[in-house]
Design a protein around this motif. Structure first.
Motif, PDB file in Angstrom:
ATOM      1  N   ILE A  10     -10.335  -2.560   2.568  1.00 28.72           N
ATOM      2  CA  ILE A  10      -9.172  -2.764   3.797  1.00 28.72           C
ATOM      3  C   ILE A  10      -7.984  -1.846   3.286  1.00 28.72           C
ATOM      4  N   GLU A  11      -7.376  -1.188   4.047  1.00 22.15           N
ATOM      5  CA  GLU A  11      -6.459  -0.600   4.369  1.00 22.15           C
ATOM      6  C   GLU A  11      -5.237  -0.978   4.166  1.00 22.15           C
ATOM      7  N   PHE A  12      -4.919  -0.585   3.088  1.00 20.46           N
ATOM      8  CA  PHE A  12      -3.004  -1.204   3.100  1.00 20.46           C
ATOM      9  C   PHE A  12      -2.307  -0.259   3.114  1.00 20.46           C
ATOM     10  N   VAL A  13      -0.873  -0.670   4.227  1.00 22.47           N
ATOM     11  CA  VAL A  13      -0.086   0.700   4.081  1.00 22.47           C
ATOM     12  C   VAL A  13       1.202   0.006   4.024  1.00 22.47           C
ATOM     13  N   SER A  14       1.960   0.504   3.289  1.00 22.39           N
ATOM     14  CA  SER A  14       3.512   0.275   3.323  1.00 22.39           C
ATOM     15  C   SER A  14       4.247   0.742   3.749  1.00 22.39           C
ATOM     16  N   PRO A  15       5.210  -0.893   4.268  1.00 24.05           N
ATOM     17  CA  PRO A  15       6.007  -0.296   5.589  1.00 24.05           C
ATOM     18  C   PRO A  15       6.599   1.181   5.358  1.00 24.05           C
ATOM     19  N   ALA A  16       7.080   0.767   4.317  1.00 24.60           N
ATOM     20  CA  ALA A  16       8.717   2.256   4.235  1.00 24.60           C
ATOM     21  C   ALA A  16       7.578   3.392   4.718  1.00 24.60           C
ATOM     22  N   ALA A  17       6.528   3.553   5.060  1.00 27.41           N
ATOM     23  CA  ALA A  17       6.320   4.979   5.051  1.00 27.41           C
ATOM     24  C   ALA A  17       6.207   4.880   7.098  1.00 27.41           C
ATOM     25  N   LEU A  18       6.266   4.038   7.174  1.00 21.28           N
ATOM     26  CA  LEU A  18       6.240   4.287   8.796  1.00 21.28           C
ATOM     27  C   LEU A  18       7.317   4.308   9.432  1.00 21.28           C
ATOM     28  N   PRO A  19       7.417   5.251  10.642  1.00 21.84           N
ATOM     29  CA  PRO A  19       8.224   6.248  11.303  1.00 21.84           C
ATOM     30  C   PRO A  19       9.469   5.383  11.636  1.00 21.84           C
ATOM     31  N   GLY A  20      10.373   5.544  11.111  1.00 23.36           N
ATOM     32  CA  GLY A  20      11.241   4.937  11.559  1.00 23.36           C
ATOM     33  C   GLY A  20      12.152   3.486  10.526  1.00 23.36           C
ATOM     34  N   MET A  21      11.300   3.933   9.721  1.00 24.70           N
ATOM     35  CA  MET A  21      11.546   2.910   8.487  1.00 24.70           C
ATOM     36  C   MET A  21      11.798   3.145   6.958  1.00 24.70           C
ATOM     37  N   ALA A  22      11.964   4.079   6.986  1.00 25.31           N
ATOM     38  CA  ALA A  22      12.671   4.105   5.403  1.00 25.31           C
ATOM     39  C   ALA A  22      14.076   4.149   5.267  1.00 25.31           C
ATOM     40  N   ASP A  23      14.886   4.062   6.140  1.00 24.62           N
ATOM     41  CA  ASP A  23      16.006   3.479   6.375  1.00 24.62           C
ATOM     42  C   ASP A  23      16.171   2.116   6.319  1.00 24.62           C
ATOM     43  N   ARG A  24      15.392   1.183   6.844  1.00 19.84           N
ATOM     44  CA  ARG A  24      15.254   0.206   7.635  1.00 19.84           C
ATOM     45  C   ARG A  24      14.802  -0.914   5.847  1.00 19.84           C
ATOM     46  N   THR A  25      13.844  -0.523   4.778  1.00 19.62           N
ATOM     47  CA  THR A  25      12.752  -0.473   4.298  1.00 19.62           C
ATOM     48  C   THR A  25      13.539  -0.756   2.931  1.00 19.62           C
ATOM     49  N   VAL A  26      13.402  -2.143   2.177  1.00 15.67           N
ATOM     50  CA  VAL A  26      13.973  -1.919   0.499  1.00 15.67           C
ATOM     51  C   VAL A  26      12.457  -2.911   0.303  1.00 15.67           C
ATOM     52  N   THR A  27      11.784  -1.624  -0.623  1.00 19.40           N
ATOM     53  CA  THR A  27      10.615  -2.315  -1.529  1.00 19.40           C
ATOM     54  C   THR A  27      10.667  -2.932  -2.688  1.00 19.40           C
ATOM     55  N   VAL A  28       9.871  -3.636  -3.004  1.00 19.84           N
ATOM     56  CA  VAL A  28       9.773  -4.285  -4.239  1.00 19.84           C
ATOM     57  C   VAL A  28       8.647  -4.324  -5.045  1.00 19.84           C
ATOM     58  N   PHE A  29       8.695  -3.380  -6.095  1.00 15.65           N
ATOM     59  CA  PHE A  29       7.144  -3.977  -6.379  1.00 15.65           C
ATOM     60  C   PHE A  29       7.056  -3.962  -7.951  1.00 15.65           C
ATOM     61  N   SER A  30       5.676  -4.246  -8.501  1.00 16.58           N
ATOM     62  CA  SER A  30       5.638  -4.734 -10.046  1.00 16.58           C
ATOM     63  C   SER A  30       5.093  -4.396 -11.005  1.00 16.58           C
ATOM     64  N   PHE A  31       4.939  -4.125 -11.751  1.00 20.06           N
ATOM     65  CA  PHE A  31       3.781  -3.420 -13.118  1.00 20.06           C
ATOM     66  C   PHE A  31       2.991  -5.290 -13.158  1.00 20.06           C
ATOM     67  N   SER A  32       3.665  -5.834 -13.064  1.00 17.37           N
ATOM     68  CA  SER A  32       2.980  -7.635 -13.772  1.00 17.37           C
ATOM     69  C   SER A  32       1.807  -7.711 -13.628  1.00 17.37           C
ATOM     70  N   LYS A  33       1.423  -7.793 -11.520  1.00 18.44           N
ATOM     71  CA  LYS A  33       0.187  -8.842 -11.604  1.00 18.44           C
ATOM     72  C   LYS A  33      -1.157  -7.493 -11.192  1.00 18.44           C
ATOM     73  N   GLY A  34      -0.783  -5.807 -10.954  1.00 18.52           N
ATOM     74  CA  GLY A  34      -1.789  -5.547 -11.468  1.00 18.52           C
ATOM     75  C   GLY A  34      -2.159  -4.810 -12.749  1.00 18.52           C
ATOM     76  N   TYR A  35      -1.000  -4.340 -13.117  1.00 22.31           N
ATOM     77  CA  TYR A  35      -1.660  -3.640 -14.677  1.00 22.31           C
ATOM     78  C   TYR A  35      -1.440  -4.893 -15.527  1.00 22.31           C
ATOM     79  N   GLY A  36      -0.868  -6.279 -15.022  1.00 22.74           N
ATOM     80  CA  GLY A  36      -1.641  -7.705 -16.323  1.00 22.74           C
ATOM     81  C   GLY A  36      -0.557  -7.258 -17.218  1.00 22.74           C
ATOM     82  N   LEU A  37       1.159  -7.285 -17.078  1.00 23.20           N
ATOM     83  CA  LEU A  37       2.397  -7.060 -18.027  1.00 23.20           C
ATOM     84  C   LEU A  37       3.735  -7.638 -18.066  1.00 23.20           C
TER      85      LEU A  37
END
Length: 406
Positions: free
Chosen positions: A220-247
């Motif tokens: 499945i293609e994963f797309v970050s909304p902040a990368a879409l046209p017109g969304m860089a200034d309207r999107t706040v994205t929260v990322f984590s090391f907890s789930k993918g890296y097990g930290l």
């Protein structure tokens, strides 16, 4: 005496709580021999830190670096590495000194985002089943969460007729967890493009929780909304090391936003979150430089979600879809009883705790969230899954039992 917005969220000192993340519930249940598949903590409760991560921690401690604060927004070295990651993996261009802040976990990061962006009375559109903090944070801040139903029939994708009907002059924000917590589903690119048009059309903000982004199955293609046209200034994205890296225990997350919003985060991170552990930041940097850990975890988690699906999907009265990401599976048990009844039954007969779906919004009723990524050893996980299957087979299927009796 108490802040009424917070005081309804009690901690189990005067009334029992089954939720594993309230008070001492998890510790008590583990002492009682219960396997907890209700905590989104990869491989818990087992020791799982890779050897090279342990070596990196030891080297940092011996070097003496972690005993002092970094700057509150996170070490520049880590933010520079995160900027490279955002560009290469998410298609997001970020200035490490203007667009990124490191926080001690995604939970505090999400709260800080909502504190900065919402005023009392603002309405937030929250597709559900959805992350409970999206609802509770709104209530704590005096904003209004507006639940929007997603269905299994649509693959838990967004319903834009629902969104359009829900918009009012008070609507300020849309919140999504992508991949979704609790269903594990991934919003498709076409859906996110339509969401971007919706957000721009109504002059809204998008808060996107991407804590589970690291492991996406089935091509499945994963797309970050902040990368879409017109969304860089309207999107706040929260990322984590907890789930993918097990930290999970190291509590490292990070936020991306435009400079105008980030300036407020920079001004308030010390007050709201405090500086993230210096040692944990060094480990996060080592994780970003590791080329093997995500690949090995991907294989393990893909196997685990298939194992759970194969074990439970054939139980009469159970309906489920294969999880599309990470560590979570979402299971419809409404033909076996209420979700609270099934959770209690599993606790008594299988000695396993899973999440009651009602915690994830009104339409989570009749469902269970099960963290298939818990427990390190695959054979032991298989034994726990079999106990769940045996327990569920004890429950009569609603309707079927009535028809048989007649």
């Amino acid at each position: 005496m108490l802040n009424t917005r917070l005081s309804r969220f009690t901690g189990g000192l005067f009334a029992p709580h089954r939720k594993s993340d309230i008070g001492e519930t998890a510790d008590r249940l583990r002492r009682d021999g219960i396997d907890i598949l209700a905590w989104a903590d990869p491989f818990a409760p087992d020791r799982s830190l890779p050897k090279n991560f342990r070596k990196a921690l030891h080297a940092e401690i011996e070097g003496g670096a972690p005993e002092h604060y970094t700057v509150p927004v996170g070490s520049l070295e880590l933010r520079q590495a995160l900027a490279r990651k955002l560009e290469s993996q998410n298609g997001i261009i970020a200035d490490p000194s203007r667009n990124i802040v490191v926080t001690p976990g995604a939970d505090s990061g999400l709260l800080m985002c909502m504190m900065a962006l919402l005023n009392p009375g603002d309405e937030v559109l929250v597709p559900e089943p959805g992350f409970p903090a999206a609802f509770s944070n709104c209530e704590i801040l005096g904003a209004v969460p507006v639940p929007l139903k997603m269905t299994a029939e649509s693959g838990y994708q967004l319903d834009f007729d629902e969104l359009e009907r829900a918009v009012t002059p008070m609507t300020k924000m849309v919140f999504i967890a992508h991949p979704n917590n609790p269903t594990g589903t991934v919003f498709r690119k076409s859906v996110l493009q339509e969401l971007a048009r919706f957000v721009v059309k109504h002059d809204l903000l998008l808060l996107c929780d991407q804590a589970f982004e690291d492991h996406i199955f089935d091509g499945i293609e994963f797309v970050s909304p902040a990368a879409l046209p017109g969304m860089a200034d309207r999107t706040v994205t929260v990322f984590s090391f907890s789930k993918g890296y097990g930290l999970s225990g190291f509590r490292v997350a990070y936020i991306h936003a435009c400079a105008e919003i980030m300036d407020v985060f920079y001004g308030n991170v010390t007050t709201v979150c405090g500086a993230t552990s210096s040692l944990a930041q060094r480990l996060a940097l080592a994780a970003l430089e590791d080329e093997e850990v995500l690949t090995s975890y991907y294989r393990k988690l893909e196997y685990r979600r298939n194992l759970l699906f194969d074990t439970l999907s054939t139980v009469p009265g159970v309906r489920m879809q294969r999880s599309e990401s990470g560590i979570l599976s979402w299971i419809d048990v409404s033909d076996l009883g209420t979700s609270a009844e099934v959770v209690d039954h599993l606790l008594r007969t299988a000695k396993v705790l899973v999440n009651d779906g009602t915690a994830y919004g009104p339409h989570g009723a009749g469902h269970l969230r099960l963290v298939h990524g818990c427990i390190l050893d695959d054979d032991r996980a298989a034994e726990v899954f079999q106990r769940i299957r045996t327990s569920l087979l004890q429950l009569p299927v609603r309707g079927l039992a009535t028809a048989t009796a007649s």
